[in-house]
Design a protein around this motif. Sequence first.
Motif, PDB file in Angstrom:
ATOM      1  N   SER A 276      -0.195   3.162  17.663  1.00 14.95           N
ATOM      2  CA  SER A 276       0.224   1.776  17.877  1.00 14.95           C
ATOM      3  C   SER A 276       0.302   1.027  16.557  1.00 14.95           C
ATOM      4  O   SER A 276      -0.353   1.391  15.572  1.00 14.95           O
ATOM      5  CB  SER A 276      -0.760   1.066  18.812  1.00 14.95           C
ATOM      6  N   ARG A 277       1.135   0.004  16.547  1.00 14.60           N
ATOM      7  CA  ARG A 277       1.149  -0.980  15.466  1.00 14.60           C
ATOM      8  C   ARG A 277       0.795  -2.330  16.083  1.00 14.60           C
ATOM      9  O   ARG A 277       1.257  -2.665  17.172  1.00 14.60           O
ATOM     10  CB  ARG A 277       2.539  -1.063  14.823  1.00 14.60           C
ATOM     11  N   PHE A 278      -0.026  -3.114  15.390  1.00 12.00           N
ATOM     12  CA  PHE A 278      -0.422  -4.393  15.970  1.00 12.00           C
ATOM     13  C   PHE A 278      -0.748  -5.398  14.883  1.00 12.00           C
ATOM     14  O   PHE A 278      -0.925  -5.052  13.708  1.00 12.00           O
ATOM     15  CB  PHE A 278      -1.621  -4.220  16.913  1.00 12.00           C
ATOM     16  N   ARG A 279      -0.838  -6.645  15.298  1.00 16.01           N
ATOM     17  CA  ARG A 279      -1.260  -7.743  14.427  1.00 16.01           C
ATOM     18  C   ARG A 279      -2.564  -8.303  14.960  1.00 16.01           C
ATOM     19  O   ARG A 279      -2.842  -8.249  16.164  1.00 16.01           O
ATOM     20  CB  ARG A 279      -0.202  -8.847  14.403  1.00 16.01           C
ATOM     21  N   LEU A 280      -3.357  -8.855  14.072  1.00 12.41           N
ATOM     22  CA  LEU A 280      -4.646  -9.426  14.452  1.00 12.41           C
ATOM     23  C   LEU A 280      -4.589 -10.948  14.408  1.00 12.41           C
ATOM     24  O   LEU A 280      -3.843 -11.534  13.615  1.00 12.41           O
ATOM     25  CB  LEU A 280      -5.751  -8.933  13.519  1.00 12.41           C
ATOM     26  N   HIS A 281      -5.396 -11.563  15.263  1.00  7.52           N
ATOM     27  CA  HIS A 281      -5.419 -13.012  15.379  1.00  7.52           C
ATOM     28  C   HIS A 281      -6.857 -13.510  15.306  1.00  7.52           C
ATOM     29  O   HIS A 281      -7.804 -12.788  15.611  1.00  7.52           O
ATOM     30  CB  HIS A 281      -4.786 -13.461  16.693  1.00  7.52           C
TER      31      HIS A 281
END
Length: 640
Positions: A276-281
């Motif tokens: 997976s590829r993801f962004r963090l918040h």
Amino acid sequence: MNDNPKVENPTTDCDVLIVGGGPVGMALALELVLHQVSFRIVRIFLRALIIQPRTLELFSRYGAAEELIPRGRTLQGMALCLDGKPAGAIALNQFKASDTRFPLPLNISQAETERFLLESLSSHGVNIERSLTATSIVQDDKVITTKLQSHDGKVEAVRSKYVIGCDGARSVVRQAGEGMVWKGSSYPQSFLLCDVQIRNNLRRRDQGLLQISREGMFAIFPIRQDLFRIVVSGPAATFDQQGDTSSVPTLEHFQSLFDKFTPPGSGTLEDPVWISRFRLHLKGVNKYRDRRIFVAGDAAHISSPVGGKGMNTGIQDAINLGWKLAFVLQGQVQDPDAFLDTYHIERHPIGQELLSSTDRMFTFMTSTNRFFIPIRNFAVRYLLPWLTPTDWWNKAFYKFLSMFGVTYRGVSPIVGTAAGFDGRIQGGDRLPDGKLWLTSRNTGIISTTVQALCVGSSHHLLLFSGEHSEEQTNALEYAREKVLSAVSFRLDVHFIYRKARDEPAIALNDYYIWPSELVEETLLKRFGFSEQSLPGYMFVRPDGYVAHIGPLSTLDEFLSFLRKHFVAPVEEAESVAEYHLTFEDDSSDELGLETQNDSTLGASEWTTDCASSTQLNWSTGHDSTSERHFTPLSFSSPSA
């Protein structure tokens, strides 16, 4: 989507509707099962890796932690590398915590965690309704109505007393709450994640690896056997010279990163389970409650995974809220609104601390600021090796990592400490564990622990004394009767003596403490009691936190605390007290369930098809309190 969905079964009712069937929603469902509250739970999603020691302790209240541990791998430590060179290690097993049965974090795949929680709920006949989505939530003074839409467009209206949003960062429930403001920002970095088998791997299976460099962060975490999680961020997470940060990575891309950041011959990546590829918040909500709406987990706070505390904080949110909802629904508290407000009062500061601490750690590890990088490198290469051998740093770091440092003291109005009591454990602190010995007619002396006593849906009253004598026992019995006459909820009372005058086996069904060669301090010292403060009491909440503590000389102050917050028995007070006294009597053969008081918010108004706790099983032995355990999940009782 159907523009004109048809409403069917417009009035199905339950006490609590849980929107979100991830680990937080399932943990809340387990807590409601424990307290016999009717509920429904809809939808499911999950992405998490580490279960911290405090969460394992809380799962042990269900008799469940021992079943979960073999499915993962305890994390012994982390090796640190800086710009490709070894820079030290953090050995988690060096902390040698003596006040818990679960001293190390558990690395476990999301699939196993999900499977375990689903099995636990299924053992009660509880099913998660996966194909439903909450589309509308409207509340008034008496009820909250939620419209649930299925994949084929059919809509069902569900009335409940409360709705709990465990539905993540885009929470529909939170958006329905008046004045619930979701604030924060997103990190600029892109992240790659891969759960994968590593063949011919020479790495330790119980140690993680963290590589920090100008090219980004590269981390490896063991999950089980040859399954590992790889996480990459920073420039290394791009695919090509054009800086592609949107495409889904491939196994070949991860293999190239693995070869780049690990020594030659570290192994070959095979059979990926998840890529997976993801962004963090980094975001949080300003309040956790709006009348009949509550939020927990990622619906209340979302942070970077550094430290592995996000899911654990959410699970602890759920357990904190679950028993409080049960007490309000069962009519056990004096001021239901004020009691439910303590969920926000206690948990919001914990969520805020999660956001700030993980942000500092994440920024420290991933910053690409050219002025900060030399400072970070100096700290990792020189300061960290100097700090790790020191006791004060180890204790502080372990307290933070394990989440044993979570406390409600000085914040919550429903915890307290007797005036003048200055022991190290105060009202609002976690209940530490420690070894006890039980005297039993059938089996002699049995080893158990304090936390193994404090399981199930009950509050627990631990009464401590010095030498086992008639005078001391009379004082404890007097205190027990006074407390039992002040409350109507289930309360289990345990007598604990520092030592026995004669052979311990002569006094049956009592607990004793003896100094252990393996422990540098006695249990009484750990709890903050001294010879001068004995006899004493410790009142423990269902979620394993100390609600009140002090010497028995301040019993009247403790009784005032109980009367302020909890409903006293009415006409049936005598039978309730008799029931509890029988519970401690070794001549009792069976333990029956009490009839709860009705409440204006109670379940008696509803006829419902929701999940209930009719399968709950209480068992009691003739002599051993270790046999009088709560086994709601059909697992064995926690052992010493």
